[in-house]
Design a protein around this motif. Structure first.
Motif, PDB file in Angstrom:
ATOM      1  N   GLY A 206       4.464  -4.018   3.931  1.00 14.05           N
ATOM      2  CA  GLY A 206       3.068  -3.784   4.027  1.00 14.05           C
ATOM      3  C   GLY A 206       2.266  -4.136   5.137  1.00 14.05           C
TER       4      GLY A 206
ATOM      5  N   GLY B 254       0.441  -1.789   7.319  1.00 10.82           N
ATOM      6  CA  GLY B 254      -1.129  -1.967   7.467  1.00 10.82           C
ATOM      7  C   GLY B 254      -1.566  -1.957   8.845  1.00 10.82           C
TER       8      GLY B 254
ATOM      9  N   LEU C 232       3.190   7.756   4.913  1.00 13.21           N
ATOM     10  CA  LEU C 232       2.398   7.484   5.830  1.00 13.21           C
ATOM     11  C   LEU C 232       3.141   7.412   7.249  1.00 13.21           C
ATOM     12  CD1 LEU C 232      -0.072   4.907   4.305  1.00 13.21           C
ATOM     13  CD2 LEU C 232      -0.556   7.168   4.788  1.00 13.21           C
TER      14      LEU C 232
ATOM     15  N   HIS D  71     -11.854   2.883  -1.310  1.00  5.61           N
ATOM     16  CA  HIS D  71     -11.640   3.489   0.109  1.00  5.61           C
ATOM     17  C   HIS D  71     -11.156   2.598   0.968  1.00  5.61           C
ATOM     18  CE1 HIS D  71     -14.015   6.738  -1.666  1.00  5.61           C
ATOM     19  NE2 HIS D  71     -14.961   5.788  -2.055  1.00  5.61           N
TER      20      HIS D  71
ATOM     21  N   GLU E 275      -3.847  10.471   1.384  1.00  4.70           N
ATOM     22  CA  GLU E 275      -3.009   9.609   0.553  1.00  4.70           C
ATOM     23  C   GLU E 275      -1.509   9.670   0.745  1.00  4.70           C
ATOM     24  OE1 GLU E 275      -4.063   7.030  -1.444  1.00  4.70           O
ATOM     25  OE2 GLU E 275      -6.005   7.314  -0.756  1.00  4.70           O
TER      26      GLU E 275
ATOM     27  N   ILE F 282      -7.766   3.385  -3.639  1.00  4.28           N
ATOM     28  CA  ILE F 282      -8.421   4.679  -3.603  1.00  4.28           C
ATOM     29  C   ILE F 282      -9.902   4.463  -3.910  1.00  4.28           C
ATOM     30  CG2 ILE F 282      -8.478   6.848  -4.638  1.00  4.28           C
ATOM     31  CD1 ILE F 282      -5.407   6.790  -4.953  1.00  4.28           C
ATOM     32  N   PHE F 283     -10.299   3.726  -5.110  1.00  5.64           N
ATOM     33  CA  PHE F 283     -11.439   3.751  -5.475  1.00  5.64           C
ATOM     34  C   PHE F 283     -12.580   2.878  -4.538  1.00  5.64           C
ATOM     35  CE2 PHE F 283     -10.485   5.589  -9.414  1.00  5.64           C
ATOM     36  CZ  PHE F 283     -11.546   6.347  -9.804  1.00  5.64           C
TER      37      PHE F 283
ATOM     38  N   ALA G 168     -12.324   9.265  -7.659  1.00  4.15           N
ATOM     39  CA  ALA G 168     -13.023   8.275  -6.767  1.00  4.15           C
ATOM     40  C   ALA G 168     -13.970   9.130  -5.927  1.00  4.15           C
ATOM     41  CB  ALA G 168     -12.050   7.459  -6.122  1.00  4.15           C
TER      42      ALA G 168
ATOM     43  N   ASN H 115      -7.624   1.909   3.225  1.00  2.98           N
ATOM     44  CA  ASN H 115      -6.558   2.489   3.550  1.00  2.98           C
ATOM     45  C   ASN H 115      -5.488   2.347   3.011  1.00  2.98           C
ATOM     46  OD1 ASN H 115      -4.258   3.437   5.363  1.00  2.98           O
ATOM     47  ND2 ASN H 115      -5.637   3.575   7.070  1.00  2.98           N
ATOM     48  N   PRO H 116      -4.834   3.273   2.545  1.00  6.67           N
ATOM     49  CA  PRO H 116      -3.688   2.910   1.378  1.00  6.67           C
ATOM     50  C   PRO H 116      -2.408   2.344   2.108  1.00  6.67           C
ATOM     51  CG  PRO H 116      -3.700   5.392   1.995  1.00  6.67           C
ATOM     52  CD  PRO H 116      -4.896   4.622   2.546  1.00  6.67           C
ATOM     53  N   ALA H 117      -2.451   2.248   3.635  1.00 10.13           N
ATOM     54  CA  ALA H 117      -1.366   1.628   4.272  1.00 10.13           C
ATOM     55  C   ALA H 117      -1.368   0.111   3.984  1.00 10.13           C
ATOM     56  CB  ALA H 117      -1.679   1.635   5.671  1.00 10.13           C
ATOM     57  N   TRP H 118      -2.250  -0.336   3.186  1.00  9.78           N
ATOM     58  CA  TRP H 118      -2.059  -1.829   2.841  1.00  9.78           C
ATOM     59  C   TRP H 118      -1.560  -2.005   1.564  1.00  9.78           C
ATOM     60  CZ3 TRP H 118      -2.702  -5.385   6.700  1.00  9.78           C
ATOM     61  CH2 TRP H 118      -3.437  -5.035   7.839  1.00  9.78           C
ATOM     62  N   GLU H 119      -1.358  -1.193   0.800  1.00  8.56           N
ATOM     63  CA  GLU H 119      -0.746  -1.106  -0.423  1.00  8.56           C
ATOM     64  C   GLU H 119       0.309  -2.149  -0.688  1.00  8.56           C
ATOM     65  OE1 GLU H 119      -0.205   2.546  -2.615  1.00  8.56           O
ATOM     66  OE2 GLU H 119       0.965   1.438  -3.963  1.00  8.56           O
ATOM     67  N   LYS H 120       1.467  -2.102   0.176  1.00  5.17           N
ATOM     68  CA  LYS H 120       2.520  -2.932  -0.086  1.00  5.17           C
ATOM     69  C   LYS H 120       2.087  -4.386   0.235  1.00  5.17           C
ATOM     70  CE  LYS H 120       5.908   0.798   0.677  1.00  5.17           C
ATOM     71  NZ  LYS H 120       6.354   1.525   1.864  1.00  5.17           N
TER      72      LYS H 120
ATOM     73  N   ALA I 126      -2.857   0.796  -6.421  1.00  5.95           N
ATOM     74  CA  ALA I 126      -2.987   1.922  -5.909  1.00  5.95           C
ATOM     75  C   ALA I 126      -4.288   2.593  -5.959  1.00  5.95           C
ATOM     76  CB  ALA I 126      -1.682   2.642  -5.994  1.00  5.95           C
TER      77      ALA I 126
ATOM     78  N   SER J  75       7.841  -6.664  -0.143  1.00 14.18           N
ATOM     79  CA  SER J  75       6.624  -5.803   0.074  1.00 14.18           C
ATOM     80  C   SER J  75       5.755  -6.323   1.132  1.00 14.18           C
ATOM     81  CB  SER J  75       5.888  -5.921  -1.465  1.00 14.18           C
ATOM     82  OG  SER J  75       6.688  -5.295  -2.319  1.00 14.18           O
TER      83      SER J  75
END
Lengths: 327, 700
Positions: B143, B147, B535, A281, B564, A278-279, B583, A283-288, A274, B139
């Motif tokens: 995801g 995404g 989200l 940049h 976030e 963020i670092f 960041a 999109n957090p939607a791809w995290e899972k 996660a 996941s």
């Protein structure tokens, strides 16, 4: 090379590449404050992951860890409000967690319910009871000494990390060198063989569940102490996160193989995703999706053989049905 | 050979139909039916029986596939996530690409099969344990769905013909899902119990090596099983999208555990090799009926979670004791689950008693039972007076039943609304029966189920805070058609689905107020970041839309760095905020737009030691008070949530008793005095800004 070692190396490799990449793409990731945050946060995941490693090494599983965590958070808040001093909580809350662990152990070992089902039942039941009881209300107005155990932020964070590190070291030594630790591997690899050499599988499995409960309770208390109020939905979804950390770290879900070095790496690898996004940049939607891909890639190191072919040698788990040895 | 067969005929009839003691579940169902017929209103009706099918259909489809998977000794955690994947595939193809609905469904099903094939191939060809593979794809699928849609996109322009599949009726009362579900169930039953393929699944579930030696193509069978599981998950997603009229990445969240619960409750052994479709159907019925019955009895749905946990254990223990499965040293190492044992009579008795006891736990907590008991004991004297020829006492004035639904019962925000609602109910004295129920997570499909149960129960007014407009409006219209008054509060449905809306603030008002406050704190320039709920959260996404609009229109020197998610958790909000501040060092303001996000972000700012970063947002005074006093949180934008709950109950009562109707311009609302009504909007007032000067005046 043993396959467990290979998997630990795989995970270490992936983590290393990721960190190298970050060093180039986002050097800001390595600033002291960020590393401190990551270590503190992931210490709290590491604690239940240590216990989960023990449980999985025995070829069992525990889905109730998140619910136990949630109850312990709320009870910790309630006791603190009632005026219990923090040192007392440090003893009582892990005990409460251990009691829930003992409940699981009783169901699994005493009554013979498969651990997947027993802990599914306690997971659903405990969480339901907690929601029923709290109705979702936060525990507010905690005494001033609750946050960071009254030690202040820096010392509190240090305490948290030290506890996790000390437990990791102690348990690593125990898993590798102490009879009780080795017994986990023996029971997980072949419970009948373990019994024949004088190990009591029931006691070992019970111990694993109880320690996981205690560690979840400890993590709950330490996690709550970062804040000045308590959210009762804490810990939802934690079980799968913790299991993912352990199996990514190379512990075999079939029991008998793996260890805490891998678990530490697994926690680290899944714990930085996660923040990395963020670092970078992204999109957090791809995290899972990324987390899922990492679990699957790590698993490629775990491949044993196609189910279409008989294994060349007897599988380590050794659980060929119908061959239950009865002395 | 005929002789012994005849001797054992009596036993074998039972064993043939219930090889796993599934009849135990029949007893359980009988107990549930008896209990809820006594305590639940309109539980024992044909309509309710059909509504049970509607609410159980999607999990049922998953459970059918899961039964096959578990019989092979595997598990599939990815089915809920696959529903999300299939739903957005269907939604995108039909709504965006303009593909007609039938081919779009076909492609969605193919997507499910493909995902299932991926699981199966990894498990069978690479020998990775199923739990791990499907944990990974659990996941991965979710995801990818999130995404690809960024979590935000909600496909909701489906044709009415498609939506009828989820909401329509045949012959007036048979839900459209029923024939489909029966067809699939019978198909899977035939496949498992009447085909070579099915027998091979049992064989390989008992012993993979044994099956291999017997010439079963184990790998192919395993892959096919997971393909079927994925396919059924995609089919469940189609039904889900049709029922809710929307397709979104969060479809089916958490359904996998419900499906697994139904399967193991139905007696399928988690070790493989044992289980029946009949058992799964009975297990599913037990769970669905439990939730529905508790609702109709006016109970909290959390009780059902506790009960499901107990039932799981009782059922499994029943199987364990019944099959003598304690021989092994440790449960999972005892592999005699493939052997056959008979259940003894006393064990049946123990089991039945245990189930009755657990049922009584619910009954004991049930105030209605207590009420009815006291009614019963009070009944004889009444009968006596009647016999004596005295005139019957006048029937008591009918109580008004008002049912309020929050988006998420566990949110502190809604808890404070409930406080106001309780206050209003108490003020109205005994004339109102008050129901408060809703999802434990923001879940549009659960909202529909609760309202369906209320329609069956027969309430007078439904007041709903709507998670998703499209999803809920069909069922609200159904309620209106049955003569139930409908109010929306907090968040609105489409206009013709309700009589009035108790309006505290529009999404536009909230978004604008938040952006204006942010600009004021930042001095009209600089960079800020948003911490949202998840989200996929519908309301938050609507607010973000208006925040962005206002930003673009009025504040050219302000930049939004990132958005976030916090998954509704305060500790996640803290972690994400800490990282995003490092960041993006130029971020000077963090805007939390969910109740737990503001205290989480504020704690992160405190711990980072940054004095130049401020937090604002939408949250409750009680959660943010100390941070407001510390000066970390500059202000929070909200309305008086206690008053909102209070006003909603008053509006509901006024509507039911005819005190307000279309065209009314004011209403009396207890301690709030005269409240203005504009059109169909009951107005609470403007959003309120809580800061350090006034926050202590509010205790919610």
């Amino acid at each position: 090379m043993k396959s467990a070692d290979r998997r630990v190396l795989t995970v270490a490799g992936v983590l290393g590449v990721l960190l190298l990449g970050l060093a180039v793409a986002a050097p800001g990731f390595f600033q002291l404050g960020n590393l401190r945050d990551l270590i503190v946060d992931n210490s709290l995941v590491l604690l239940p992951a240590l216990g989960m490693t023990a449980v999985i090494l025995c070829h069992e599983i525990d889905l109730s860890v998140g619910s136990i965590f949630g109850v312990c958070c709320v009870v910790a808040g309630g006791l603190a409000q009632a005026g219990f001093p923090m040192p007392a909580l440090l003893l009582l809350i892990p005990l409460l967690g251990a009691a829930f662990g003992a409940l699981n152990a009783g169901l699994v070992v005493g009554l013979g319910v498969p651990s997947m089902i027993a802990t599914l039942a306690t997971m659903v039941g405990i969480r339901g009871a907690l929601q029923w009881f709290t109705q979702g209300a936060w525990v507010n107005d905690l005494p001033a000494g609750f946050q960071w155990f009254g030690l202040g932020q820096a010392a509190g964070q240090a305490l948290l990390v030290l506890v996790a590190a000390a437990l990791w070291l102690a348990l690593s030594w125990m898993f590798g060198q102490v009879a009780a630790g080795r017994a986990l591997y023996a029971v997980g690899a072949d419970a009948d063989a373990a019994r024949l050499v004088g190990i009591r599988p029931k006691a070992v499995v019970s111990g694993a569940f109880v320690s996981l409960g205690a560690l979840a309770g400890l993590a709950a208390l330490l996690s709550s102490a970062r804040f000045t109020s308590i959210q009762p939905s804490a810990g939802t979804g934690m079980e799968l996160q913790v299991i993912a950390c352990v199996v990514v770290g190379g512990t075999s879900i079939l029991g008998g193989r793996g260890g805490l070095t891998g678990t530490l790496l697994g926690v680290a690898l899944l714990g930085v995703i996660a923040t990395t996004l963020i670092f970078l940049h992204v999109n957090p939607a791809w995290e899972k999706a990324i987390q899922g891909a990492i679990i699957l890639v790590a698993m490629l190191g775990a491949r044993s053989h196609s189910v279409d072919r008989l294994p060349a040698e007897r599988p380590v788990a050794g659980r060929v049905p119908g061959k239950v040895v009865r002395p | 050979m005929t002789e012994p067969t005849r001797l054992s005929t009596h036993q074998s009839t039972l064993r043939r139909w219930f090889p796993n003691h599934e009849w135990v579940l029949l007893i359980l169902l009988a107990v549930e039916v008896a209990l809820f017929s006594a305590t639940g209103r309109n539980f024992l009706t044909v309509t309710n029986a059909f509504e049970l099918v509607r609410s159980g259909c999607e999990v049922g489809l998953l459970a059918l596939g899961m039964t096959l998977v578990i019989i092979t000794g595997g598990i599939d955690l990815s089915v809920g996530s696959m529903m999300g994947m299939a739903a957005i595939t269907l939604g995108w193809l039909n709504n965006v690409a303009g593909v007609p609905i039938v081919p779009a469904i076909a492609v969605a099903l193919a997507m499910g099969a493909l995902g299932g094939w991926m699981n199966g191939a990894l498990i069978a060809r690479l020998g990775v344990p199923p739990l791990i593979v499907t944990l990974g794809t659990y996941s991965l699928f979710r995801g990818l769905a999130e995404g690809l849609t960024k979590g935000i996109i909600n496909y909701s322009s489906f044709s009415d013909a498609f939506k009828a599949l989820g909401n329509g009726y045949w012959l007036g009362c048979v839900p459209r899902q029923l024939p489909l579900f029966l067809l699939v169930a019978v198909g899977v039953w035939l496949l498992l119990h009447r085909s070579v393929f099915g027998r091979q699944l049992y064989a390989l579930g008992c012993s993979k090596e044994g099956a291999l030696h017997a010439g079963v193509p184990v790998g192919r069978r395993v892959v096919t099983t997971y393909v079927l599981s994925g396919l059924l998950a995609a089919l469940a997603a189609v039904v889900y999208a049709a029922r809710l009229g929307q397709a979104k990445a969060d479809a089916g969240t958490g359904f996998e555990l419900m499906a697994i619960t139904a399967v193991v409750l139905g007696g399928t052994s988690i070790d493989g090799g044992k289980g029946t479709i009949l058992g799964t159907m009975l297990g599913l019925a037990a769970i669905v009926m439990l939730e529905n019955g508790l609702r109709l009895a006016g109970q909290q749905a959390e009780a059902s979670q506790v009960m499901i946990g107990v039932l799981l254990l009782v059922a499994i223990l029943g199987h364990r004791f019944g099959t003598g499965g304690r021989a092994g040293a440790v449960a999972s190492t005892s592999r005699d689950s493939c052997e056959e044992f008979e259940m003894k009579n006393y064990q049946v008795a123990i089991l039945s008693v245990a189930m009755l006891l657990s049922a009584l736990i619910v009954a004991g907590s049930n105030k209605k039972v207590a009420e009815q008991m006291s009614l019963l004991s009070a009944a004889p004297p009444v009968a006596a007076t009647q016999r004596a020829g005295a005139p019957p006492p006048p029937p008591p004035a009918k109580k008004l039943t008002i049912a309020l639904m929050p988006k998420n019962k566990g949110e502190p925000y809604f808890l404070s609304c409930k406080k106001g609602a309780d206050e209003a109910v108490a003020a109205l004295g005994g004339q109102v029966e008050f129901l408060w129920d809703g999802p434990a997570n923001p879940d549009p499909s659960k909202q529909n189920e609760v309202i369906d149960a209320w329609i069956t129960r027969g309430v007078d007014v439904i007041a709903a805070s709507v998670e998703n407009k499209e999803a809920i409006s069909t069922v609200l219209k159904k309620a209106r058609a049955k003569g139930i008054k409908v109010i929306c509060w907090d968040a609105d449905a489409v206009a013709d689905a309700r009589d009035f809306m108790v309006q505290q603030a529009t999404p536009e008002g909230i978004g604008t107020a938040l952006m204006d406050e942010a600009a004021r704190v930042m001095g009209n320039k600089g960079t800020f970041a948003i911490v949202t709920a998840s989200l996929t959260a519908a309301n938050q996404n609507e607010w973000i839309e208006y925040i962005k609009k206002r930003l673009a229109a009025k504040y050219p020197d302000i930049k939004l760095a990132t958005i976030e998610p916090s998954e509704g958790k305060r500790d996640v909000a803290m972690t994400r905020t800490s990282a995003l501040l490092k960041a993006n060092p130029d971020v000077k303001l963090v805007m939390g737009i969910a109740a737990p996000a503001v205290p989480g972000a504020a704690e992160a700012v405190v711990q980072s030691g940054r004095k130049d970063v401020k937090v604002i947002g939408l949250s409750l005074p009680s959660l943010c008070r100390e941070f407001i006093h510390k000066g970390v949180v500059d202000c929070i934008v909200l309305w008086n949530t206690v008053d909102l709950g209070y006003l909603t109950v008053h509006a509901a009562r006024a509507l039911a008793q005819g005190d307000i109707k279309a065209g009314s311009t004011t209403m009396e609302a207890g301690r709030l005095g005269k409240i203005e009504i504009a059109g169909d909007q009951v107005l609470l007032g403007k959003p309120f800004v809580f800061n350090k000067d006034n926050v202590d005046q509010f205790d919610f």
